[in-house]
Design an enzyme around this catalytic site. Structure first.
Site, PDB file in Angstrom:
ATOM      1  N   ASN A 142       1.036   4.572   1.698  1.00 46.90           N
ATOM      2  CA  ASN A 142       0.522   5.203   2.908  1.00 46.90           C
ATOM      3  C   ASN A 142       0.544   6.713   2.718  1.00 46.90           C
ATOM      4  O   ASN A 142       1.619   7.310   2.537  1.00 46.90           O
ATOM      5  CB  ASN A 142       1.374   4.813   4.116  1.00 46.90           C
ATOM      6  CG  ASN A 142       1.352   3.308   4.352  1.00 46.90           C
ATOM      7  OD1 ASN A 142       0.422   2.792   4.943  1.00 46.90           O
ATOM      8  ND2 ASN A 142       2.379   2.618   3.865  1.00 46.90           N
ATOM      9  N   THR A 191       0.825  -1.206   0.000  1.00 42.46           N
ATOM     10  CA  THR A 191       0.000   0.000   0.000  1.00 42.46           C
ATOM     11  C   THR A 191       0.860   1.257   0.000  1.00 42.46           C
ATOM     12  O   THR A 191       1.973   1.267   0.519  1.00 42.46           O
ATOM     13  CB  THR A 191      -0.925   0.044   1.238  1.00 42.46           C
ATOM     14  OG1 THR A 191      -0.119   0.020   2.434  1.00 42.46           O
ATOM     15  CG2 THR A 191      -1.885  -1.123   1.235  1.00 42.46           C
ATOM     16  N   GLU A 247      -4.479   4.269   3.426  1.00 45.71           N
ATOM     17  CA  GLU A 247      -3.604   3.373   2.674  1.00 45.71           C
ATOM     18  C   GLU A 247      -4.270   2.977   1.356  1.00 45.71           C
ATOM     19  O   GLU A 247      -5.430   2.570   1.350  1.00 45.71           O
ATOM     20  CB  GLU A 247      -3.296   2.114   3.486  1.00 45.71           C
ATOM     21  CG  GLU A 247      -2.626   2.394   4.830  1.00 45.71           C
ATOM     22  CD  GLU A 247      -2.404   1.124   5.616  1.00 45.71           C
ATOM     23  OE1 GLU A 247      -1.321   0.525   5.507  1.00 45.71           O
ATOM     24  OE2 GLU A 247      -3.343   0.715   6.332  1.00 45.71           O
TER      25      GLU A 247
END
Length: 211
Positions: A104, A102, A153
């Protein structure tokens, strides 16, 4: 304000919102606008309200829908997907371990309204690029991993580039489900696969309907 518009910007025609109010405790409205405008040689017009499915659209109405996670309705009111921006920062790498890396997002510098916790179908693109990619975004506290702080995320499908420090724009299409705590990491991983398949199917259907 009208004096500034007239003397500094030479405004001759001013359009104001149908419910716009100003002055101390917002006690003055369109009739006052028109009267002050006439005194200064400025023509003031009142915009008609925009009504969608019986709803009078305004910025406060849109904000309320976003706060409630009603993204699809908010997007209808806006006429385009609600988009948030964030700088990609390093994280705990838990998503990467599960096969769902992901980005962030640090959104603190942009003063944006962030939707409530949940999993969302989104489209992501890097700033100064036109290419968008389907993605899913989780907003929340990562309860499966005992998280305390809220995170934003975004997992971009079929994407594996280093974008740390770059500005990512995320257009939110709809909310898929609520964020929840899973008993095991494996259970979370299975749910993420379901979420991904659901979002990809949604975007494929939208693509087919464009023709």
């Amino acid at each position: 304000m009208l004096k500034i518009l007239k003397e500094r910007l030479n405004v001759r025609h001013l359009f104001v919102g149908y419910d716009n109010r100003f002055g101390h405790d917002r006690t003055e409205g369109i009739d006052d606008y028109i009267r002050y405008g006439q005194e200064m040689g400025m023509e003031v017009f009142r915009n008609q309200s925009y009504v969608l499915n019986g709803i009078h659209i305004s910025s406060s109405v849109v904000r309320n829908y976003i706060r409630q996670g009603e993204i699809e309705i908010a997007n209808q009111c806006l006429g385009y997907p609600y988009t948030i921006a964030g700088i990609v920062r390093g994280g705990e790498q838990e998503g990467r371990k599960m096969g769902f890396p992901t980005a962030n997002l640090d959104t603190s510098a942009f003063g944006q309204l962030i939707p409530p916790s949940g999993v969302y179908a989104v489209r992501a693109r890097l700033m100064q690029t036109m290419a968008t990619k389907p993605a899913m975004m989780n907003i929340g506290h990562r309860p499966t991993f005992g998280g305390l702080e809220m995170t934003v995320e975004t997992h971009i499908f079929n994407f594996n580039e280093d974008i740390y420090g770059k500005l990512l724009l995320v257009s939110i299409e709809c909310k898929i489900r609520e964020e929840r705590k899973f008993d095991t990491v494996e259970a979370l991983q299975e749910q993420l696969q379901i979420d991904r398949d659901l979002i990809l199917k949604k975007f494929e259907l939208e693509k087919d309907n464009d023709f």
